[in-house]
Write an enzyme that holds these catalytic residues in place. Structure first.
Site, PDB file in Angstrom:
ATOM      1  N   HIS A 131     -75.054  24.180  -5.912  1.00 58.39           N
ATOM      2  CA  HIS A 131     -74.505  23.740  -5.090  1.00 58.39           C
ATOM      3  C   HIS A 131     -74.084  22.475  -5.545  1.00 58.39           C
ATOM      4  CE1 HIS A 131     -76.627  26.533  -2.178  1.00 58.39           C
ATOM      5  NE2 HIS A 131     -75.681  25.980  -1.315  1.00 58.39           N
ATOM      6  N   LYS A 135     -76.637  17.740  -2.263  1.00 60.45           N
ATOM      7  CA  LYS A 135     -77.280  18.506  -1.485  1.00 60.45           C
ATOM      8  C   LYS A 135     -78.920  17.985  -1.566  1.00 60.45           C
ATOM      9  CE  LYS A 135     -78.853  23.281  -0.500  1.00 60.45           C
ATOM     10  NZ  LYS A 135     -78.777  22.918   1.193  1.00 60.45           N
TER      11      LYS A 135
HETATM   12  N1  LIG Z   1     -76.459  27.189   7.430  1.00 62.04           N
HETATM   13  C1  LIG Z   1     -75.196  27.017   6.933  1.00 62.04           C
HETATM   14  O1  LIG Z   1     -74.331  27.871   6.846  1.00 62.04           O
HETATM   15  C2  LIG Z   1     -74.983  25.742   6.058  1.00 62.04           C
HETATM   16  C3  LIG Z   1     -75.968  24.689   6.044  1.00 62.04           C
HETATM   17  N2  LIG Z   1     -75.883  23.612   5.439  1.00 62.04           N
HETATM   18  C4  LIG Z   1     -76.804  22.700   5.739  1.00 62.04           C
HETATM   19  O2  LIG Z   1     -76.736  21.654   6.928  1.00 62.04           O
HETATM   20  C5  LIG Z   1     -76.986  20.350   6.740  1.00 62.04           C
HETATM   21  C6  LIG Z   1     -75.879  19.421   6.694  1.00 62.04           C
HETATM   22  O3  LIG Z   1     -74.962  19.725   5.804  1.00 62.04           O
HETATM   23  P1  LIG Z   1     -73.694  18.700   5.488  1.00 62.04           P
HETATM   24  O4  LIG Z   1     -72.814  18.424   6.604  1.00 62.04           O
HETATM   25  O5  LIG Z   1     -72.929  19.107   4.367  1.00 62.04           O
HETATM   26  O6  LIG Z   1     -74.379  17.341   5.093  1.00 62.04           O
HETATM   27  P2  LIG Z   1     -73.822  15.812   5.169  1.00 62.04           P
HETATM   28  O7  LIG Z   1     -74.877  14.766   4.722  1.00 62.04           O
HETATM   29  O8  LIG Z   1     -72.617  15.806   5.008  1.00 62.04           O
HETATM   30  O9  LIG Z   1     -74.149  15.418   7.025  1.00 62.04           O
HETATM   31  C7  LIG Z   1     -75.432  15.130   7.784  1.00 62.04           C
HETATM   32  C8  LIG Z   1     -75.114  14.169   8.849  1.00 62.04           C
HETATM   33  O10 LIG Z   1     -76.034  14.011   9.690  1.00 62.04           O
HETATM   34  C9  LIG Z   1     -75.919  12.693  10.025  1.00 62.04           C
HETATM   35  N3  LIG Z   1     -77.603  12.175  10.626  1.00 62.04           N
HETATM   36  C10 LIG Z   1     -78.265  11.334  10.071  1.00 62.04           C
HETATM   37  N4  LIG Z   1     -79.280  11.039  10.679  1.00 62.04           N
HETATM   38  C11 LIG Z   1     -79.083  11.839  11.783  1.00 62.04           C
HETATM   39  C12 LIG Z   1     -79.852  12.076  13.035  1.00 62.04           C
HETATM   40  N5  LIG Z   1     -81.095  11.411  13.217  1.00 62.04           N
HETATM   41  N6  LIG Z   1     -79.334  12.933  13.952  1.00 62.04           N
HETATM   42  C13 LIG Z   1     -78.105  13.557  13.634  1.00 62.04           C
HETATM   43  N7  LIG Z   1     -77.471  13.466  12.630  1.00 62.04           N
HETATM   44  C14 LIG Z   1     -77.759  12.564  11.913  1.00 62.04           C
HETATM   45  C15 LIG Z   1     -75.545  11.860   8.638  1.00 62.04           C
HETATM   46  O11 LIG Z   1     -75.164  10.571   9.113  1.00 62.04           O
HETATM   47  P3  LIG Z   1     -74.535   9.686   8.044  1.00 62.04           P
HETATM   48  O12 LIG Z   1     -73.500   9.865   7.518  1.00 62.04           O
HETATM   49  O13 LIG Z   1     -74.638   8.335   8.848  1.00 62.04           O
HETATM   50  O14 LIG Z   1     -75.701   9.432   7.139  1.00 62.04           O
HETATM   51  C16 LIG Z   1     -74.402  13.017   8.352  1.00 62.04           C
HETATM   52  O15 LIG Z   1     -73.157  12.547   9.051  1.00 62.04           O
HETATM   53  C17 LIG Z   1     -77.712  20.564   5.212  1.00 62.04           C
HETATM   54  O16 LIG Z   1     -79.140  21.046   5.622  1.00 62.04           O
HETATM   55  C18 LIG Z   1     -77.159  21.610   4.694  1.00 62.04           C
HETATM   56  O17 LIG Z   1     -78.032  22.380   3.559  1.00 62.04           O
HETATM   57  C19 LIG Z   1     -74.593  23.387   4.887  1.00 62.04           C
HETATM   58  C20 LIG Z   1     -73.680  24.073   4.904  1.00 62.04           C
HETATM   59  C21 LIG Z   1     -73.676  25.554   5.419  1.00 62.04           C
HETATM   60  O1  LIG Z   2     -76.088  22.299   1.726  1.00 64.63           O
HETATM   61  C1  LIG Z   2     -75.151  23.054   1.625  1.00 64.63           C
HETATM   62  O2  LIG Z   2     -73.845  22.662   1.220  1.00 64.63           O
HETATM   63  C2  LIG Z   2     -75.497  24.630   1.902  1.00 64.63           C
HETATM   64  N1  LIG Z   2     -76.465  24.851   2.581  1.00 64.63           N
HETATM   65  C3  LIG Z   2     -76.893  26.132   2.982  1.00 64.63           C
HETATM   66  C4  LIG Z   2     -78.201  26.597   2.086  1.00 64.63           C
HETATM   67  O3  LIG Z   2     -78.996  25.708   1.795  1.00 64.63           O
HETATM   68  O4  LIG Z   2     -78.082  27.742   1.790  1.00 64.63           O
HETATM   69  C5  LIG Z   2     -75.965  26.919   2.798  1.00 64.63           C
HETATM   70  C6  LIG Z   2     -74.776  26.868   1.852  1.00 64.63           C
HETATM   71  O5  LIG Z   2     -74.856  27.457   0.668  1.00 64.63           O
HETATM   72  C7  LIG Z   2     -74.262  25.374   1.602  1.00 64.63           C
END
Ligand SMILES: NC(=O)C1=CN([C@@H]2O[C@H](COP(=O)(O)OP(=O)(O)OC[C@H]3O[C@@H](n4cnc5c(N)ncnc54)[C@H](OP(=O)(O)O)[C@@H]3O)[C@@H](O)[C@H]2O)C=CC1
Ligand SMILES: O=C(O)C1=N[C@H](C(=O)O)C[C@H](O)C1
EC number: 1.17.1.8
Length: 233
Positions: A131, A135
């Site tokens: 990744h 992450k």
């Molecule tokens: N299940 C799936 O298919 C996938 C899962 N993921 C997971 O999703 C999660 C998010 O990924 P990603 O978007 O890349 O991460 P980012 O770090 O880009 O986004 C996280 C966001 O959450 C915000 N945040 C901070 N505190 C809070 C709060 N208390 N409540 C709500 N939002 C808050 C952050 O704000 P700020 O910018 O101000 O810090 C930021 O905008 C990760 O755990 C990742 O592993 C990712 C891709 C696919």
């Molecule tokens: O953090 C990410 O970007 C992603 N998180 C998910 C995971 O932890 O498996 C899904 C995807 O691989 C991207």
């Protein structure tokens, strides 16, 4: 459908675009804990935030009887508590470690291979996930789901460990590299050969589209679900 986005980072922004293109109204884009006021009365919440805040966010939504699709990884020790909460509040919850169609097919393939390998003693098993450098959690949620799929079919393995493979233990190797969206491989190795199955995401679009599909599917349902239910796998 009215969708509230809890977490508005890399994933939240792509989900916003896809949900809008599919005709949904995005009524909230939050980077803070949701409340009855700031959620703005959605039909469904899609939660992609941070491991340390996911539980409180989900709890706040379920207490307001709003169904939650959660993609945030790295908080799973509290998943059972959340599932009880969804049942108690008569609403719905779905966690997906990975929402892409391709990975959910890959999960099914992983289970079939694990079943085939269950009586073959010559092979050790290990997982690798690659990744982007931003992450926060390791191993990835997807790698943990792959490990759980293997445990289900192959009693030889019952635990995973980061960076270490042993006879009865799956090693999960977590690599952080540039802007890689998400690559997962399962390896079976013997003295003489190796079997590898691999999924490579080319972008985050597949994850985001799957999360919107899940939101469309869960509206008006009650209970705890997985992507298997959504995709009929
Ligand atoms: N299940 C799936 O298919 C996938 C899962 N993921 C997971 O999703 C999660 C998010 O990924 P990603 O978007 O890349 O991460 P980012 O770090 O880009 O986004 C996280 C966001 O959450 C915000 N945040 C901070 N505190 C809070 C709060 N208390 N409540 C709500 N939002 C808050 C952050 O704000 P700020 O910018 O101000 O810090 C930021 O905008 C990760 O755990 C990742 O592993 C990712 C891709 C696919
Ligand atoms: O953090 C990410 O970007 C992603 N998180 C998910 C995971 O932890 O498996 C899904 C995807 O691989 C991207």
């Amino acid at each position: 459908m009215k969708i509230a986005l809890v977490g508005y980072g890399k994933m939240g922004k792509i989900i916003d675009e896809i949900a809008t293109k599919r005709g949904h109204e995005v009524v909230a884009r939050l980077k803070e804990t949701p409340t009855a006021e700031n959620l703005n009365n959605p039909d469904v919440v899609i939660e992609f935030s941070l491991p340390e805040v996911a539980f409180d966010n989900i709890k706040a939504c379920l207490e307001n009887k709003i169904p939650v699709i959660c993609g945030t990884t790295g908080w799973l020790e509290k998943k059972e508590e959340v599932e009880k909460m969804a049942a108690d509040h008569g609403t719905a919850f779905l966690y997906g470690s990975n929402f892409s169609l391709g990975v959910n097919l890959f999960f099914a393939l992983n289970e079939k291979l694990a079943d085939l390998m269950k009586s073959v003693v010559e092979y050790s098993c290990q997982l690798e996930e690659i990744h982007h450098i931003h992450k926060k959690d390791a191993p990835s949620g997807t790698a943990i789901s792959l490990a759980e799929g293997i445990f289900k079919h192959n009693p030889k393995f019952d635990a995973w460990k980061l960076e270490e493979t042993r006879e009865n233990q799956l090693g999960i190797f977590a690599i952080r590299e540039d802007e890689v969206p998400g690559t997962h491989s399962v390896f079976y190795r013997s003295e003489v050969d190796e079997i590898e199955i691999k999924h490579t995401a080319f972008s985050r679009n597949g994850f985001a589209l799957g999360a919107v599909f899940a939101a469309e599917w869960i509206k008006d349902k009650k209970g705890n679900f997985t992507m298997k239910d959504v995709l009929g796998l």
